[in-house]
Motif scaffolding. Structure first.
Motif, PDB file in Angstrom:
ATOM      1  N   HIS A   1       0.817  -1.163   0.058  1.00 26.36           N
ATOM      2  CA  HIS A   1      -0.066   0.045   0.152  1.00 26.36           C
ATOM      3  C   HIS A   1       0.731   1.248  -0.096  1.00 26.36           C
ATOM      4  N   ILE A   2       2.208   1.103   0.077  1.00 24.42           N
ATOM      5  CA  ILE A   2       3.137   2.255   0.441  1.00 24.42           C
ATOM      6  C   ILE A   2       4.186   2.550  -0.815  1.00 24.42           C
ATOM      7  N   PRO A   3       4.453   3.519  -1.242  1.00 25.88           N
ATOM      8  CA  PRO A   3       5.205   3.852  -2.283  1.00 25.88           C
ATOM      9  C   PRO A   3       6.804   3.511  -1.777  1.00 25.88           C
ATOM     10  N   ASP A   4       7.408   3.939  -0.895  1.00 25.10           N
ATOM     11  CA  ASP A   4       9.000   3.905  -0.741  1.00 25.10           C
ATOM     12  C   ASP A   4       9.072   2.522   0.002  1.00 25.10           C
ATOM     13  N   VAL A   5       8.836   1.382  -0.455  1.00 25.12           N
ATOM     14  CA  VAL A   5       8.996  -0.040   0.140  1.00 25.12           C
ATOM     15  C   VAL A   5      10.292  -0.212   0.530  1.00 25.12           C
ATOM     16  N   THR A   6      11.527   0.051  -0.212  1.00 25.92           N
ATOM     17  CA  THR A   6      12.836  -0.180  -0.163  1.00 25.92           C
ATOM     18  C   THR A   6      13.162   0.396   1.346  1.00 25.92           C
ATOM     19  N   ARG A   7      12.880   1.760   1.344  1.00 29.97           N
ATOM     20  CA  ARG A   7      13.273   2.574   2.416  1.00 29.97           C
ATOM     21  C   ARG A   7      12.692   1.945   3.583  1.00 29.97           C
ATOM     22  N   VAL A   8      11.223   1.700   3.569  1.00 32.46           N
ATOM     23  CA  VAL A   8      10.559   1.008   5.018  1.00 32.46           C
ATOM     24  C   VAL A   8      11.255  -0.098   5.317  1.00 32.46           C
ATOM     25  N   VAL A   9      11.726  -1.281   4.413  1.00 39.17           N
ATOM     26  CA  VAL A   9      12.306  -2.385   4.949  1.00 39.17           C
ATOM     27  C   VAL A   9      13.758  -2.372   5.537  1.00 39.17           C
ATOM     28  N   ARG A  10      14.263  -1.165   5.176  1.00 35.85           N
ATOM     29  CA  ARG A  10      15.695  -0.818   5.803  1.00 35.85           C
ATOM     30  C   ARG A  10      15.327  -0.263   7.137  1.00 35.85           C
ATOM     31  N   GLU A  11      14.344   0.500   7.328  1.00 38.62           N
ATOM     32  CA  GLU A  11      13.667   0.894   8.667  1.00 38.62           C
ATOM     33  C   GLU A  11      13.299  -0.148   9.533  1.00 38.62           C
ATOM     34  N   PHE A  12      12.779  -1.288   9.036  1.00 37.34           N
ATOM     35  CA  PHE A  12      12.505  -2.488   9.752  1.00 37.34           C
ATOM     36  C   PHE A  12      13.781  -2.988  10.517  1.00 37.34           C
ATOM     37  N   ALA A  13      14.617  -2.929   9.622  1.00 37.56           N
ATOM     38  CA  ALA A  13      16.177  -3.607  10.175  1.00 37.56           C
ATOM     39  C   ALA A  13      16.747  -2.516  11.209  1.00 37.56           C
ATOM     40  N   ARG A  14      16.600  -1.160  10.928  1.00 35.31           N
ATOM     41  CA  ARG A  14      17.129  -0.376  11.999  1.00 35.31           C
ATOM     42  C   ARG A  14      16.553  -0.499  13.392  1.00 35.31           C
ATOM     43  N   SER A  15      15.161  -0.879  13.169  1.00 39.06           N
ATOM     44  CA  SER A  15      14.459  -0.644  14.554  1.00 39.06           C
ATOM     45  C   SER A  15      14.652  -1.999  15.316  1.00 39.06           C
ATOM     46  N   LEU A  16      14.966  -3.160  14.672  1.00 37.92           N
ATOM     47  CA  LEU A  16      15.283  -4.358  15.327  1.00 37.92           C
ATOM     48  C   LEU A  16      16.484  -4.408  16.036  1.00 37.92           C
ATOM     49  N   SER A  17      16.672  -5.114  17.030  1.00 36.34           N
ATOM     50  CA  SER A  17      17.865  -5.394  17.760  1.00 36.34           C
ATOM     51  C   SER A  17      18.664  -6.607  16.874  1.00 36.34           C
ATOM     52  N   PRO A  18      20.186  -6.584  17.178  1.00 33.04           N
ATOM     53  CA  PRO A  18      20.674  -7.883  16.436  1.00 33.04           C
ATOM     54  C   PRO A  18      20.183  -9.217  16.972  1.00 33.04           C
ATOM     55  N   GLY A  19      19.928  -9.921  15.943  1.00 29.34           N
ATOM     56  CA  GLY A  19      19.043 -11.029  16.393  1.00 29.34           C
ATOM     57  C   GLY A  19      17.680 -11.282  16.145  1.00 29.34           C
ATOM     58  N   GLY A  20      16.935  -9.914  16.153  1.00 28.93           N
ATOM     59  CA  GLY A  20      15.572  -9.645  16.093  1.00 28.93           C
ATOM     60  C   GLY A  20      14.667 -10.471  14.933  1.00 28.93           C
TER      61      GLY A  20
ATOM     62  N   LEU B   1      12.932  -8.351  -6.706  1.00 26.12           N
ATOM     63  CA  LEU B   1      13.169  -7.198  -6.044  1.00 26.12           C
ATOM     64  C   LEU B   1      13.095  -7.277  -4.540  1.00 26.12           C
ATOM     65  N   PHE B   2      11.830  -7.865  -4.055  1.00 28.03           N
ATOM     66  CA  PHE B   2      11.553  -7.938  -2.510  1.00 28.03           C
ATOM     67  C   PHE B   2      12.685  -8.744  -1.886  1.00 28.03           C
ATOM     68  N   ASP B   3      13.198 -10.007  -2.710  1.00 25.87           N
ATOM     69  CA  ASP B   3      14.537 -10.583  -2.210  1.00 25.87           C
ATOM     70  C   ASP B   3      15.449  -9.778  -2.076  1.00 25.87           C
ATOM     71  N   GLU B   4      15.768  -8.803  -3.062  1.00 23.38           N
ATOM     72  CA  GLU B   4      17.002  -7.983  -2.749  1.00 23.38           C
ATOM     73  C   GLU B   4      16.850  -6.793  -1.905  1.00 23.38           C
ATOM     74  N   MET B   5      15.679  -6.365  -1.643  1.00 24.36           N
ATOM     75  CA  MET B   5      15.459  -5.218  -0.612  1.00 24.36           C
ATOM     76  C   MET B   5      15.743  -5.944   0.599  1.00 24.36           C
ATOM     77  N   ILE B   6      15.330  -7.036   0.874  1.00 25.13           N
ATOM     78  CA  ILE B   6      15.555  -7.831   2.344  1.00 25.13           C
ATOM     79  C   ILE B   6      16.970  -8.110   2.317  1.00 25.13           C
ATOM     80  N   ARG B   7      17.692  -8.399   1.446  1.00 21.13           N
ATOM     81  CA  ARG B   7      19.192  -8.843   1.719  1.00 21.13           C
ATOM     82  C   ARG B   7      19.800  -7.474   1.748  1.00 21.13           C
ATOM     83  N   SER B   8      19.670  -6.742   1.032  1.00 25.58           N
ATOM     84  CA  SER B   8      20.438  -5.376   1.173  1.00 25.58           C
ATOM     85  C   SER B   8      20.225  -4.562   2.592  1.00 25.58           C
ATOM     86  N   ALA B   9      19.106  -4.762   3.187  1.00 20.72           N
ATOM     87  CA  ALA B   9      18.678  -4.207   4.653  1.00 20.72           C
ATOM     88  C   ALA B   9      19.347  -5.006   5.752  1.00 20.72           C
TER      89      ALA B   9
END
Length: 263
Positions: free
Chosen positions: A134-153, A185-193
């Motif tokens: 539903h949102i435009p900037d999916v790549t950025r939000v996936v990176r934000e998911f990783a940022r907000s999680l602690s290591p091992g999250g 593209l989804f796989d790549e977003m997740i890997r790069s995050a």
């Protein structure tokens, strides 16, 4: 549009700030007008699907602080809420939920430009079920998911991976902006995050709801039909075509479910 329909690029992912803000304004109101009233009543259709492809793959014991992105009234995380020390629902609407299964709930409003209202490493678990498309900037939000999680999250994500039709024209039951995320593209977003993929399962076959209608049951709240859906999506060598131009091209899994761990 050829690049978008082929799945080589994700429509909306590289918009400028004005385009992103316009998208968020359109999508927030349009989605609520279509389905928000059901979420007000605590109606939720996908418990069995989330359990099979997400919840049962979580580590045992306490989940720590849980972030539910786009979680609305919180019903989608009710099955695991008792295992969390607290639940934060990131949603543009405060549905008034203040506890789930005895666990305290807090609402935070998302940033219109994709930044999560969360500190670095604040959470130990995260869910996102059917929100990113539903949102435009999916790549950025996936990176934000990783940022907000602690290591091992752990992050549980489930999203459509098909175009959902031609978004340039009105589609019944859909908002004007939503579209699926091409799988490659989804796989790549997740890997790069910075995520490790613990599990990746295609799901939501178009034949499953047809069987459910014949049986008179809810397709994705039935453990038996979710098991059938998984078999349909796993056994044949389905081609992951992003946009279908012919009816037979629609006979493929329409979504993917990830279980991810932050490095």
């Amino acid at each position: 549009m050829k690049e978008f329909f082929s799945g080589m690029r994700l429509y909306g992912d590289d918009m400028d700030e004005a385009g992103v803000l316009a998208w968020y304004r359109d999508e927030e109101r349009a989605y609520y007008e279509l389905w928000g009233q059901n979420r007000d009543r605590g109606f939720y259709d996908y418990h069995a699907l989330n359990t099979r492809h997400g919840f049962r793959h979580l580590p045992v014991g306490s989940l720590g602080r849980l972030l539910s992105f786009g979680g609305a009234n919180g019903e989608e995380v009710r099955p695991i809420a008792a295992r969390a020390s607290s639940v934060v629902l990131v949603d543009p609407t405060d549905y008034g939920t203040r506890e789930l299964a005895g666990t305290k709930v807090e609402y935070r409003r998302p940033n219109s430009l994709g930044a999560l209202p969360a500190d670095d490493g604040e959470f130990q678990a995260l869910t996102c079920f059917g929100v990113l498309h539903h949102i435009p900037d999916v790549t950025r939000v996936v990176r934000e998911f990783a940022r907000s999680l602690s290591p091992g999250g752990i992050a549980l994500i489930r999203e459509p991976i098909v175009s959902m039709g031609d978004w340039r024209r009105p589609r019944r039951g859909l908002t004007s902006r939503e579209r699926g995320i091409p799988l490659q593209l989804f796989d790549e977003m997740i890997r790069s995050a910075g995520f490790e993929v613990l599990r990746r399962q295609r799901c939501v076959h178009p034949l499953t709801p047809r069987v459910a209608r014949v049986l008179g049951v809810n397709a994705y709240n039935s453990p038996q039909l979710v098991a059938l859906d998984m078999a349909l999506c796993t056994l044949p060598p389905w081609r992951t075509r992003y946009h279908a131009f012919r009816w037979w091209q629609r006979l493929r899994p329409a979504a993917v479910a990830y279980v991810l761990r932050k490095h």
